[in-house]
Motif scaffolding. Sequence first.
Motif, PDB file in Angstrom:
ATOM      1  N   SER A  22     -73.883   7.038  48.554  1.00  0.00           N
ATOM      2  CA  SER A  22     -73.472   6.600  47.224  1.00  0.00           C
ATOM      3  C   SER A  22     -74.473   7.053  46.163  1.00  0.00           C
ATOM      4  O   SER A  22     -74.071   7.450  45.054  1.00  0.00           O
ATOM      5  N   GLN A  23     -75.771   7.042  46.441  1.00  0.00           N
ATOM      6  CA  GLN A  23     -76.746   7.506  45.456  1.00  0.00           C
ATOM      7  C   GLN A  23     -76.550   8.998  45.162  1.00  0.00           C
ATOM      8  O   GLN A  23     -76.611   9.432  44.004  1.00  0.00           O
ATOM      9  N   ILE A  24     -76.302   9.782  46.206  1.00  0.00           N
ATOM     10  CA  ILE A  24     -76.019  11.205  46.016  1.00  0.00           C
ATOM     11  C   ILE A  24     -74.777  11.391  45.155  1.00  0.00           C
ATOM     12  O   ILE A  24     -74.744  12.215  44.233  1.00  0.00           O
ATOM     13  N   SER A  25     -73.738  10.609  45.443  1.00  0.00           N
ATOM     14  CA  SER A  25     -72.480  10.740  44.713  1.00  0.00           C
ATOM     15  C   SER A  25     -72.647  10.382  43.237  1.00  0.00           C
ATOM     16  O   SER A  25     -72.134  11.084  42.358  1.00  0.00           O
ATOM     17  N   TYR A  26     -73.353   9.285  42.955  1.00  0.00           N
ATOM     18  CA  TYR A  26     -73.567   8.897  41.559  1.00  0.00           C
ATOM     19  C   TYR A  26     -74.372   9.968  40.816  1.00  0.00           C
ATOM     20  O   TYR A  26     -74.066  10.304  39.664  1.00  0.00           O
ATOM     21  N   ALA A  27     -75.417  10.494  41.443  1.00  0.00           N
ATOM     22  CA  ALA A  27     -76.250  11.514  40.790  1.00  0.00           C
ATOM     23  C   ALA A  27     -75.448  12.785  40.529  1.00  0.00           C
ATOM     24  O   ALA A  27     -75.561  13.397  39.451  1.00  0.00           O
ATOM     25  N   GLU A  28     -74.628  13.201  41.486  1.00  0.00           N
ATOM     26  CA  GLU A  28     -73.801  14.385  41.294  1.00  0.00           C
ATOM     27  C   GLU A  28     -72.826  14.192  40.134  1.00  0.00           C
ATOM     28  O   GLU A  28     -72.591  15.115  39.341  1.00  0.00           O
ATOM     29  N   LYS A  29     -72.237  13.001  40.037  1.00  0.00           N
ATOM     30  CA  LYS A  29     -71.271  12.733  38.968  1.00  0.00           C
ATOM     31  C   LYS A  29     -71.912  12.942  37.604  1.00  0.00           C
ATOM     32  O   LYS A  29     -71.321  13.569  36.713  1.00  0.00           O
ATOM     33  N   LEU A  30     -73.124  12.415  37.413  1.00  0.00           N
ATOM     34  CA  LEU A  30     -73.799  12.572  36.127  1.00  0.00           C
ATOM     35  C   LEU A  30     -74.193  14.028  35.883  1.00  0.00           C
ATOM     36  O   LEU A  30     -74.009  14.549  34.781  1.00  0.00           O
ATOM     37  N   ALA A  31     -74.704  14.687  36.905  1.00  0.00           N
ATOM     38  CA  ALA A  31     -75.200  16.050  36.737  1.00  0.00           C
ATOM     39  C   ALA A  31     -74.086  17.033  36.410  1.00  0.00           C
ATOM     40  O   ALA A  31     -74.321  18.032  35.710  1.00  0.00           O
ATOM     41  N   LEU A  32     -72.879  16.776  36.899  1.00  0.00           N
ATOM     42  CA  LEU A  32     -71.780  17.722  36.722  1.00  0.00           C
ATOM     43  C   LEU A  32     -71.050  17.553  35.397  1.00  0.00           C
ATOM     44  O   LEU A  32     -70.088  18.279  35.139  1.00  0.00           O
ATOM     45  N   ILE A  33     -71.474  16.607  34.560  1.00  0.00           N
ATOM     46  CA  ILE A  33     -70.783  16.404  33.279  1.00  0.00           C
ATOM     47  C   ILE A  33     -70.794  17.670  32.416  1.00  0.00           C
ATOM     48  O   ILE A  33     -69.729  18.112  31.961  1.00  0.00           O
ATOM     49  N   PRO A  34     -71.947  18.314  32.155  1.00  0.00           N
ATOM     50  CA  PRO A  34     -71.899  19.521  31.312  1.00  0.00           C
ATOM     51  C   PRO A  34     -71.049  20.629  31.919  1.00  0.00           C
ATOM     52  O   PRO A  34     -70.275  21.284  31.210  1.00  0.00           O
ATOM     53  N   THR A  35     -71.174  20.841  33.228  1.00  0.00           N
ATOM     54  CA  THR A  35     -70.399  21.890  33.885  1.00  0.00           C
ATOM     55  C   THR A  35     -68.910  21.594  33.812  1.00  0.00           C
ATOM     56  O   THR A  35     -68.094  22.480  33.548  1.00  0.00           O
ATOM     57  N   GLY A  36     -68.537  20.337  34.039  1.00  0.00           N
ATOM     58  CA  GLY A  36     -67.124  19.988  34.008  1.00  0.00           C
ATOM     59  C   GLY A  36     -66.512  20.177  32.638  1.00  0.00           C
ATOM     60  O   GLY A  36     -65.359  20.603  32.514  1.00  0.00           O
ATOM     61  N   VAL A  37     -67.283  19.868  31.583  1.00  0.00           N
ATOM     62  CA  VAL A  37     -66.737  19.970  30.224  1.00  0.00           C
ATOM     63  C   VAL A  37     -66.581  21.427  29.817  1.00  0.00           C
ATOM     64  O   VAL A  37     -65.483  21.891  29.487  1.00  0.00           O
ATOM     65  N   LEU A  38     -67.668  22.196  29.826  1.00  0.00           N
ATOM     66  CA  LEU A  38     -67.580  23.546  29.276  1.00  0.00           C
ATOM     67  C   LEU A  38     -67.234  24.598  30.330  1.00  0.00           C
ATOM     68  O   LEU A  38     -66.368  25.441  30.110  1.00  0.00           O
ATOM     69  N   GLY A  39     -67.899  24.544  31.497  1.00  0.00           N
ATOM     70  CA  GLY A  39     -67.583  25.526  32.529  1.00  0.00           C
ATOM     71  C   GLY A  39     -66.121  25.465  32.923  1.00  0.00           C
ATOM     72  O   GLY A  39     -65.451  26.492  33.085  1.00  0.00           O
ATOM     73  N   GLY A  40     -65.594  24.232  33.070  1.00  0.00           N
ATOM     74  CA  GLY A  40     -64.189  24.087  33.424  1.00  0.00           C
ATOM     75  C   GLY A  40     -63.271  24.582  32.330  1.00  0.00           C
ATOM     76  O   GLY A  40     -62.259  25.247  32.593  1.00  0.00           O
ATOM     77  N   ALA A  41     -63.596  24.286  31.056  1.00  0.00           N
ATOM     78  CA  ALA A  41     -62.745  24.719  29.945  1.00  0.00           C
ATOM     79  C   ALA A  41     -62.727  26.235  29.824  1.00  0.00           C
ATOM     80  O   ALA A  41     -61.668  26.851  29.682  1.00  0.00           O
ATOM     81  N   VAL A  42     -63.897  26.856  29.885  1.00  0.00           N
ATOM     82  CA  VAL A  42     -63.964  28.310  29.741  1.00  0.00           C
ATOM     83  C   VAL A  42     -63.232  29.007  30.874  1.00  0.00           C
ATOM     84  O   VAL A  42     -62.419  29.923  30.655  1.00  0.00           O
ATOM     85  N   SER A  43     -63.477  28.594  32.121  1.00  0.00           N
ATOM     86  CA  SER A  43     -62.834  29.253  33.255  1.00  0.00           C
ATOM     87  C   SER A  43     -61.316  29.069  33.226  1.00  0.00           C
ATOM     88  O   SER A  43     -60.566  29.970  33.612  1.00  0.00           O
ATOM     89  N   THR A  44     -60.848  27.899  32.760  1.00  0.00           N
ATOM     90  CA  THR A  44     -59.408  27.658  32.674  1.00  0.00           C
ATOM     91  C   THR A  44     -58.753  28.587  31.664  1.00  0.00           C
ATOM     92  O   THR A  44     -57.703  29.185  31.932  1.00  0.00           O
ATOM     93  N   VAL A  45     -59.372  28.741  30.494  1.00  0.00           N
ATOM     94  CA  VAL A  45     -58.759  29.518  29.428  1.00  0.00           C
ATOM     95  C   VAL A  45     -58.828  31.018  29.698  1.00  0.00           C
ATOM     96  O   VAL A  45     -57.882  31.759  29.384  1.00  0.00           O
ATOM     97  N   ILE A  46     -59.929  31.496  30.283  1.00  0.00           N
ATOM     98  CA  ILE A  46     -60.066  32.951  30.449  1.00  0.00           C
ATOM     99  C   ILE A  46     -59.351  33.473  31.686  1.00  0.00           C
ATOM    100  O   ILE A  46     -59.121  34.684  31.787  1.00  0.00           O
TER     101      ILE A  46
END
Length: 527
Positions: A274-298
Amino acid sequence: MSLDPGSPGPEPSVIGGNGELIRPIAGTALFMAIAIAGGYVRDALVASQIGARSSADGYFFGIQIGLAFQALFLLGPLVPALVPALRAVVNDERAFATLARAMFLWVVIATMAGSIVLIGMASPLVGILGTGLDHVARVSAIAVIQSSVPMLPFVGAGVAASAILNVQGKFVLPAAAWAASNLATAALMLPLYRLAGPSGIGLAWTLGNVLYAVVQIGPLQRAWEGGVWSFKMPVPVRRAFRNLWAISGFFATAQAGAIAERVIAAHLGSGAISQISYAEKLALIPTGVLGGAVSTVIFPRLSGLATDREGRNQLLASSLRATVMVVTPLSVWLMTMAPLTSSAAFERGALSGSDSSGIAHLLPVYALGAAMLAVATILLQALFASGRQGMAFRMGVLNTAFYVSVAVLLSAKGTTGLAWAWTMAQVTTVLIAAVLLRWRPRPRSVVRFGALLAWVLLATAAGLSTDRLITALVPVPIGIGRLPAVGGLAAVGIGVSVVALLLAPIREIRQLRRRFGWDHGTQRRLP
């Protein structure tokens, strides 16, 4: 990267210029941010009820089974498998509508069959893979699998709808549907948990994903208007499913690594998963917002540039620059403010201060890896768009074997060792993907990029210093008041960073100032 609306260049295949890609990326990123915020609220509610102990380990272990299926066949590979076939007939309205209906139908049928199999195998799967879990965690994991796996047909329907709409140039609505799904899941989490325990959490996932499909039904019906329903699988659908299997091979290796991480962490003591999962969730916020948006559109555009290496490289260069410029400072913020961030996000209810400290200890390492993952996501989309799914699969096998081997070796260091293994795997993914694409940025572009990145980091340091000064003078409240206080600190610090960034004597930043009318002597603004 040109941000001036009137600047010349190979438009529209480069991000910038006439804003053709900036606008959908911005809209998609906005709703992805809302979706991630909903996911955070969902996880914060889980943390407040079950903390980071045996039942939480069972929840994260069980939900990973359904999420692995999603990543293996739906969220990762389904769009790359469907989009090229749909693009081939996009100019023939009737053919497009008929193909879109057939793809949607067969995706739903396939995911329903997979859901039935997973529900029946819940107990054996937990028995085989969860040997390190105690009895409470195993019971929780089985309940979560059986109640959450029924979401998969709705996820499949939603992703298929997103692929169809993306080909028609509609990106914001699918992202909005995903945001609505996560918000609904978060809203249902607490009441359903109190009614049914861990099964209620899984049921909240299922009901939230019903909304993901439903929100897209209206535009989808207009997209396939004039088409014909048929249970006969046409040739393009069979070809798309063959591509799906090939692309899924890569994502299978990634999910094998994720499950291996949980299996290894299950032997590191109660709360490790659970500690690993919580830390991953927070760390992936920037990637999920911009990396996901850019890869989806291009991606649809990358598919059209499969034979144009120069155009593809230009689109990749501008996409990567835009992504790194945003993801890097956000990752630095997470790394520097890890204790405050983790406590503000999760330290309430059943999640104790010691649990929050464990999350904060892992967060900087995962944030570093997440920044590399944003780059890897875009490079992998280019590999899929070029039709080299087999090459991507071999890369995935090699990289996952490397990751699992390093994770086993570093598990002696506890959860921190697993975090470093994950980060190292993201770095190797970037390096291998760049080599396979034979992507060589121009030296002049690299120098300019380095100068811009250095200024971004200086601006980030200015914002962080401001926050540190404020926290030294004004104590941050505890409990529920910590979250808005940290949010206010972030707003102040990011504001200082943006002002510092806009003072940069670099061409891209001057164009950004002109775009929003912040330069003296110019009134050019985004229309």
